[in-house]
Structure formats: structure tokens, C-alpha cells
Design an enzyme around this catalytic site. Structure first.
Site, PDB file in Angstrom:
ATOM      1  N   ASN A   1       0.889  -1.757   0.261  1.00  0.00           N
ATOM      2  CA  ASN A   1       0.002  -0.028  -0.079  1.00  0.00           C
ATOM      3  C   ASN A   1       1.365   1.326   0.145  1.00  0.00           C
ATOM      4  O   ASN A   1       0.510   2.416  -0.367  1.00  0.00           O
ATOM      5  CB  ASN A   1      -1.070  -0.409   0.883  1.00  0.00           C
ATOM      6  CG  ASN A   1      -0.097   0.016   2.855  1.00  0.00           C
ATOM      7  OD1 ASN A   1       1.096  -0.511   2.946  1.00  0.00           O
ATOM      8  ND2 ASN A   1      -1.150   0.237   3.814  1.00  0.00           N
TER       9      ASN A   1
ATOM     10  N   HIS B   1       3.318   1.346   2.172  1.00  0.00           N
ATOM     11  CA  HIS B   1       4.046   2.163   3.411  1.00  0.00           C
ATOM     12  C   HIS B   1       5.563   2.197   2.980  1.00  0.00           C
ATOM     13  O   HIS B   1       5.609   1.102   2.049  1.00  0.00           O
ATOM     14  CB  HIS B   1       3.241   1.370   4.231  1.00  0.00           C
ATOM     15  CG  HIS B   1       3.923   0.213   4.891  1.00  0.00           C
ATOM     16  ND1 HIS B   1       2.685  -1.058   5.249  1.00  0.00           N
ATOM     17  CD2 HIS B   1       5.088  -0.491   4.457  1.00  0.00           C
ATOM     18  CE1 HIS B   1       3.203  -2.019   5.723  1.00  0.00           C
ATOM     19  NE2 HIS B   1       4.542  -1.752   5.188  1.00  0.00           N
TER      20      HIS B   1
ATOM     21  N   GLU C   1       1.435   4.091   7.232  1.00  0.00           N
ATOM     22  CA  GLU C   1       0.307   4.292   6.172  1.00  0.00           C
ATOM     23  C   GLU C   1       0.712   4.853   5.519  1.00  0.00           C
ATOM     24  O   GLU C   1       0.109   6.353   5.467  1.00  0.00           O
ATOM     25  CB  GLU C   1      -0.867   3.160   7.744  1.00  0.00           C
ATOM     26  CG  GLU C   1       0.047   2.427   8.181  1.00  0.00           C
ATOM     27  CD  GLU C   1       0.325   1.166   7.323  1.00  0.00           C
ATOM     28  OE1 GLU C   1       0.420   0.110   6.178  1.00  0.00           O
ATOM     29  OE2 GLU C   1       0.249  -0.079   8.364  1.00  0.00           O
TER      30      GLU C   1
HETATM   31  C1  F6R Z   1       9.729  -3.328   8.406  1.00  0.00           C
HETATM   32  C2  F6R Z   1       8.974  -1.832   7.035  1.00  0.00           C
HETATM   33  C3  F6R Z   1       8.144  -1.954   6.425  1.00  0.00           C
HETATM   34  C4  F6R Z   1       8.827  -3.136   5.625  1.00  0.00           C
HETATM   35  C5  F6R Z   1       7.237  -3.329   3.660  1.00  0.00           C
HETATM   36  C6  F6R Z   1       7.804  -4.596   3.554  1.00  0.00           C
HETATM   37  O1  F6R Z   1      10.268  -2.959   9.094  1.00  0.00           O
HETATM   38  O2  F6R Z   1       9.439  -1.076   7.273  1.00  0.00           O
HETATM   39  O3  F6R Z   1       7.708  -1.785   5.624  1.00  0.00           O
HETATM   40  O4  F6R Z   1       9.780  -2.993   4.337  1.00  0.00           O
HETATM   41  O5  F6R Z   1       6.260  -3.875   5.029  1.00  0.00           O
HETATM   42  O6  F6R Z   1       7.898  -5.862   3.683  1.00  0.00           O
HETATM   43  P1  F6R Z   1       8.332  -7.286   2.638  1.00  0.00           P
HETATM   44  O7  F6R Z   1      10.161  -6.693   3.312  1.00  0.00           O
HETATM   45  O8  F6R Z   1       8.371  -8.416   4.179  1.00  0.00           O
HETATM   46  O9  F6R Z   1       7.962  -6.933   1.613  1.00  0.00           O
END
Ligand code: F6R
Length: 241
Positions: A136, A138, A143
Site C-alpha cells: 500500500n 508504506h 500507512e
Molecule cells: C519493516 C518495514 C516495512 C517493510 C514492508 C515490506 O521494518 O519497515 O515497511 O519494509 O512492509 O515488507 P517485506 O519486505 O516483508 O515485503
């Protein structure tokens, strides 16, 4: 924004690792911003290897993680402190007092956020911030709808984020509803940023981040305004840019 496209996840992790080490070698006391999640696991495995081969040292390095769930003990396998200890910190020569992760168990979470900001400020911000990307948009746990002017704060996690992260928990009901995260302004104050993306599932989000409007509705779009961002990803993730 600079873009580096690799064939595979493995190659992304290795190239990203070289890029990071190269930046660290130009700094006396590197300050790193770190992310958790699936994407940087390969990067951390590479960093461990390079540390053990004495190609990089963490003795003068401080780290600040982006985020932590509220309500999970640091010994909980789903806490980000636990993740970082297992996947990086315990294998490298970093001084544990320099490896910072927000404390999601703090009695006074507002104070925890202020103290974390203060620590980052005292370190003069991250020299290199590692980021992953949420579907999304983030970054950290900022968010959609989070003000671009935000500093470290407590967030209510999106249902979509809880669903995406439920794969690590026994059920979605066990996924915390809140987290502490560095703010968008805090992230933007990093001197440089390396964003890692892998897999077809991220392709849409990467395209929107690079080519869409800069809008709080898609937090990562703010990266278009940062002067030193490198996006490194495999072909699948960069397939729609
Ligand atoms: C984690 C963080 C999140 C992840 C994101 C992608 O510390 O800050 O923003 O980077 O949710 O997560 P993955 O790498 O599991 O797809």
C-alpha cells in the site's frame, strides 16, 4: 532516483550489500537506518558474510531500526528486535548498545517516540537508510494518510498490512494492531536511501512510487523528492516502471 535492476533476489542482495559497504567505507562512524521484513533478509546474510571475512566492520557503526510492534516482548520471535538479533546483530561485531530498535513494550509510548527521535538527532540522522516497500506504499509503518511531516510516532496498522504480515504469526488475530515507527520526515532526513524491492507482487507499488503523484495517500511517493535514493530490485519487481 537511481535504479539498479538485477536478475534475481540473490543478485539484488549481493549488489545492495556492496553498495552499502561502499558507502560505509567513506564514513568514520556510519549511522544506518535498518528495515525488517522478508526483503532485506538476503542483504543481512551478505553483511554477516562480509563481516566474518573482515571486509566490513560494525565496531564504529550505530543502527536505528524503522519500527517495532507494540506489545511484543523482545524475546518474542515476531518482534523486530528479535528478528534483528537473529538475522544480523548477534552475528556481527556491532556493540549492542549502538543497535537501536524502538521499544514497543514501553509503558509510556509517547515518551519512547520522543526519546527515539532524540537519539536519532544526536546521531545526526542516518547516513544510509535501508527501506522495504509495503504493497500500500508504506515505508516503515507509515500507512497511507500519514502526514509527510511526521516524526517517530505510534500507528494503528492497516488491515492490509496486518494481513500481509499474518504469514509470520499463527493467525491474523495474533498480529499486533499498533506499532511504533520512525516518521516520514525522519526517514527523509537520511542522507541517502537504498530501497530494496523483490517479486512481481511489488511491481505495481514500485511503479506508483516512481511515476505516480507525490501524495500522502501513497507514502513512498515522497521518495521522489529525496536527492539520493537508489532503488534496487529484481526484474520481477521492476517490471512495470
Ligand atoms: C519493516 C518495514 C516495512 C517493510 C514492508 C515490506 O521494518 O519497515 O515497511 O519494509 O512492509 O515488507 P517485506 O519486505 O516483508 O515485503
Amino acid at each position: 532516483m537511481e535504479m539498479i535492476k538485477t536478475k534475481t533476489y540473490d543478485e539484488m542482495s549481493k549488489k545492495g550489500c556492496s553498495l552499502l559497504i561502499n558507502k560505509m567505507q567513506h564514513l568514520e562512524n556510519p549511522v544506518l537506518g535498518l528495515a525488517t521484513g522478508s526483503t532485506p533478509e538476503g542483504l543481512y546474510a551478505e553483511l554477516i558474510k562480509k563481516n566474518q571475512q573482515h571486509e566490513v566492520s560494525f565496531q564504529n557503526v550505530s543502527t536505528f531500526n524503522l519500527d517495532e510492534y507494540v506489545g511484543l516482548e523482545k524475546t518474542d520471535p515476531n518482534s523486530y528486535r528479535y528478528y534483528m538479533n537473529q538475522k544480523l546483530f548477534k552475528h556481527i561485531d556491532i556493540d549492542s548498545k549502538n543497535a537501536h530498535v524502538p521499544n514497543g513494550m514501553a509503558g509510556d509510548l509517547q515518551k519512547e517516540c520522543r526519546d527515539y527521535e532524540q537519539l536519532i538527532r544526536e546521531a545526526k540522522g542516518a547516513d544510509v537508510q535501508i527501506l522495504g516497500l509495503g504493497l500500500n506504499g508504506h515505508i516503515g509503518f507509515n500507512e497511507p494518510g500519514t502526514p509527510f511531516s511526521s516524526r517517530t510516532h505510534v500507528v494503528e496498522l492497516d488491515e492490509s498490512t496486518r494481513k500481509a504480515n499474518a504469514r509470520f504469526f499463527t493467525s491474523i488475530n495474533h498480529v499486533p494492531t499498533k506499532a511504533v515507527t520512525m516518521g516520514i520526515e525522519t526517514i527523509m532526513e537520511s542522507k541517502s536511501i537504498i530501497l530494496f524491492v523483490s517479486g512481481e507482487g511489488k511491481a505495481e507499488a514500485v511503479a506508483r512510487l516512481m511515476n505516480g503523484d507525490v501524495s500522502e495517500a501513497f507514502p513512498a511517493s515522497i521518495l521522489q523528492k529525496h536527492e539520493h535514493v537508489t532503488i534496487i530490485g529484481d526484474e520481477a519487481a521492476l517490471g512495470k516502471v
